[in-house]
Design a protein around this motif. Structure first.
Motif, mmCIF file in Angstrom:
data_model
loop_
_atom_site.group_PDB
_atom_site.id
_atom_site.type_symbol
_atom_site.label_atom_id
_atom_site.label_comp_id
_atom_site.label_asym_id
_atom_site.label_seq_id
_atom_site.Cartn_x
_atom_site.Cartn_y
_atom_site.Cartn_z
ATOM 1 N N PRO A 160 11.057 83.274 -55.016
ATOM 2 C CA PRO A 160 11.912 83.427 -55.908
ATOM 3 C C PRO A 160 13.383 84.122 -55.883
ATOM 4 N N SER A 161 14.559 84.056 -56.883
ATOM 5 C CA SER A 161 15.786 84.381 -56.307
ATOM 6 C C SER A 161 15.852 86.137 -56.474
ATOM 7 N N GLU A 162 14.855 86.287 -56.829
ATOM 8 C CA GLU A 162 15.038 87.788 -56.499
ATOM 9 C C GLU A 162 14.356 88.238 -55.080
ATOM 10 N N ASP A 163 14.045 88.090 -54.494
ATOM 11 C CA ASP A 163 14.076 87.965 -53.425
ATOM 12 C C ASP A 163 15.282 87.296 -51.845
ATOM 13 N N THR A 164 16.030 87.151 -52.263
ATOM 14 C CA THR A 164 17.692 86.188 -52.189
ATOM 15 C C THR A 164 16.300 84.648 -51.290
ATOM 16 N N THR A 165 16.146 84.347 -52.124
ATOM 17 C CA THR A 165 16.494 82.352 -51.712
ATOM 18 C C THR A 165 14.393 82.219 -51.078
ATOM 19 N N TYR A 166 13.890 82.497 -50.317
ATOM 20 C CA TYR A 166 12.932 82.481 -49.679
ATOM 21 C C TYR A 166 12.182 83.772 -49.444
ATOM 22 N N SER A 167 10.651 83.805 -49.531
ATOM 23 C CA SER A 167 9.727 84.781 -49.366
ATOM 24 C C SER A 167 8.574 84.526 -48.104
ATOM 25 N N THR A 168 8.320 83.417 -48.349
ATOM 26 C CA THR A 168 7.232 83.079 -47.428
ATOM 27 C C THR A 168 7.915 81.671 -46.763
ATOM 28 N N TYR A 169 7.651 81.531 -45.923
ATOM 29 C CA TYR A 169 7.307 79.903 -45.033
ATOM 30 C C TYR A 169 6.023 79.259 -44.227
ATOM 31 N N ALA A 170 5.761 78.081 -44.261
ATOM 32 C CA ALA A 170 4.802 77.582 -43.131
ATOM 33 C C ALA A 170 5.361 76.423 -42.600
ATOM 34 N N ARG A 171 4.958 76.473 -41.469
ATOM 35 C CA ARG A 171 5.530 74.721 -40.816
ATOM 36 C C ARG A 171 4.063 74.255 -40.602
ATOM 37 N N MET A 172 4.113 72.027 -41.660
ATOM 38 C CA MET A 172 3.448 72.248 -42.039
ATOM 39 C C MET A 172 3.236 70.800 -40.464
ATOM 40 N N ASP A 173 1.134 71.171 -40.420
ATOM 41 C CA ASP A 173 1.357 70.538 -39.091
ATOM 42 C C ASP A 173 0.510 68.960 -39.848
ATOM 43 N N GLU A 174 1.407 68.593 -38.661
ATOM 44 C CA GLU A 174 0.857 66.412 -39.088
ATOM 45 C C GLU A 174 0.001 66.299 -39.287
ATOM 46 N N ASN A 175 -1.186 66.644 -38.593
ATOM 47 C CA ASN A 175 -2.252 66.410 -38.694
ATOM 48 C C ASN A 175 -2.947 67.560 -39.499
ATOM 49 N N SER A 176 -2.760 67.923 -40.949
ATOM 50 C CA SER A 176 -3.442 69.053 -41.750
ATOM 51 C C SER A 176 -3.911 68.057 -42.813
ATOM 52 N N LEU A 177 -5.157 68.047 -42.833
ATOM 53 C CA LEU A 177 -5.864 67.646 -44.170
ATOM 54 C C LEU A 177 -6.152 68.273 -45.303
ATOM 55 N N ARG A 178 -5.527 69.311 -44.912
ATOM 56 C CA ARG A 178 -5.120 70.619 -46.145
ATOM 57 C C ARG A 178 -4.234 70.671 -47.558
ATOM 58 N N THR A 179 -4.531 70.446 -48.929
ATOM 59 C CA THR A 179 -2.767 70.821 -49.851
ATOM 60 C C THR A 179 -2.131 72.124 -49.023
ATOM 61 N N PRO A 180 -1.000 71.675 -48.621
ATOM 62 C CA PRO A 180 -0.020 72.911 -48.275
ATOM 63 C C PRO A 180 -0.461 74.448 -48.915
ATOM 64 N N GLY A 181 -0.355 75.201 -47.847
ATOM 65 C CA GLY A 181 -0.449 76.333 -48.615
ATOM 66 C C GLY A 181 1.593 77.151 -48.375
ATOM 67 N N ILE A 182 1.512 78.296 -48.699
ATOM 68 C CA ILE A 182 2.522 79.383 -49.321
ATOM 69 C C ILE A 182 3.479 79.559 -47.758
ATOM 70 N N GLY A 183 2.578 80.008 -47.295
ATOM 71 C CA GLY A 183 2.425 80.506 -45.859
ATOM 72 C C GLY A 183 2.515 82.011 -45.537
ATOM 73 N N ARG A 184 3.319 82.128 -44.645
ATOM 74 C CA ARG A 184 3.003 84.204 -44.233
ATOM 75 C C ARG A 184 4.561 84.258 -45.125
ATOM 76 N N PRO A 185 4.596 85.625 -44.604
ATOM 77 C CA PRO A 185 6.190 86.184 -44.946
ATOM 78 C C PRO A 185 7.207 86.237 -44.090
ATOM 79 N N MET A 186 8.255 86.524 -44.977
ATOM 80 C CA MET A 186 9.554 86.577 -43.237
ATOM 81 C C MET A 186 9.212 87.240 -42.760
ATOM 82 N N ALA A 187 9.952 87.084 -41.440
ATOM 83 C CA ALA A 187 9.796 88.608 -41.031
ATOM 84 C C ALA A 187 10.821 89.639 -42.189
#
Length: 190
Positions: A155-182
């Motif tokens: 959300p904007s309250e977190d300065t644009t991004y809070s979590t991130y995940a690089r998507m695997d090109e071979n994944s068969l799972r619905t993408p999650g929101i990933g891990r927290p930024m450093a």
């Protein structure tokens, strides 16, 4: 003085105020400290290469928090900002073949895919703001020159991004929101 400038700006000082309606639908001002914007810019330099940031498409209004990433993050990393009215104007841009990274929402990237309008110069696509369908990730990785697709959340309250995940090109799972930024933490609440 022209040298040895001294600033009294501290990490906890106000960097900017941005307005958002968030999930409430009611506009509100969000105060962002310098430390938050600085953390975003440091995270960018850790995650993205200079090559990826060498031609970032800036298609977001400066009234929207993503512009902090597109403008300050890119310039702070020594990259080039390539301006567009919006992401769907990419096919008409004279500098489209200089774009190396696109930040947009899944629905806009899906339209660019449908139009076969993602330039060969694009190596990285960041997607945020909407749920990311697995089918979109799979179609993106069919673009021969694309190397990275990231799902980003925050959300904007977190300065644009809070979590991130690089998507695997071979994944068969619905993408999650990933891990927290450093230097941040994320909490999953019921």
């Amino acid at each position: 003085p022209e040298h040895n400038l001294v600033s009294n700006v501290q990490l906890h000082n106000l960097g900017y105020v941005i307005y958002t309606s968030g999930s409430t639908g009611r506009p509100k001002g969000v105060a962002i400290e310098h430390r938050s914007a600085g953390m975003l810019l440091n995270w960018m330099r850790e995650v993205y290469t200079a090559e990826e940031l060498s031609g970032v498409l800036a298609s977001t209004s400066i009234c929207f928090d993503l512009s902090v990433y597109e403008l300050f993050g890119t310039l702070g990393a020594g990259g080039k900002v390539i301006l567009a009215e919006n992401a769907l104007h990419l096919p008409q841009l004279p500098a489209r073949e200089e774009v190396t990274l696109i930040n947009t929402v899944p629905s806009a990237i899906a339209e660019l895919l449908r139009m076969e309008a993602i330039p060969r110069s694009v190596k990285t696509v960041n997607l945020a703001g909407e749920a990311l369908p697995l089918a979109t990730v799979q179609k993106l990785y069919q673009v021969e020159t694309l190397q990275h697709v990231y799902n980003l959340y925050g959300p904007s309250e977190d300065t644009t991004y809070s979590t991130y995940a690089r998507m695997d090109e071979n994944s068969l799972r619905t993408p999650g929101i990933g891990r927290p930024m450093a230097n941040t933490q994320a909490y999953v609440l019921d």
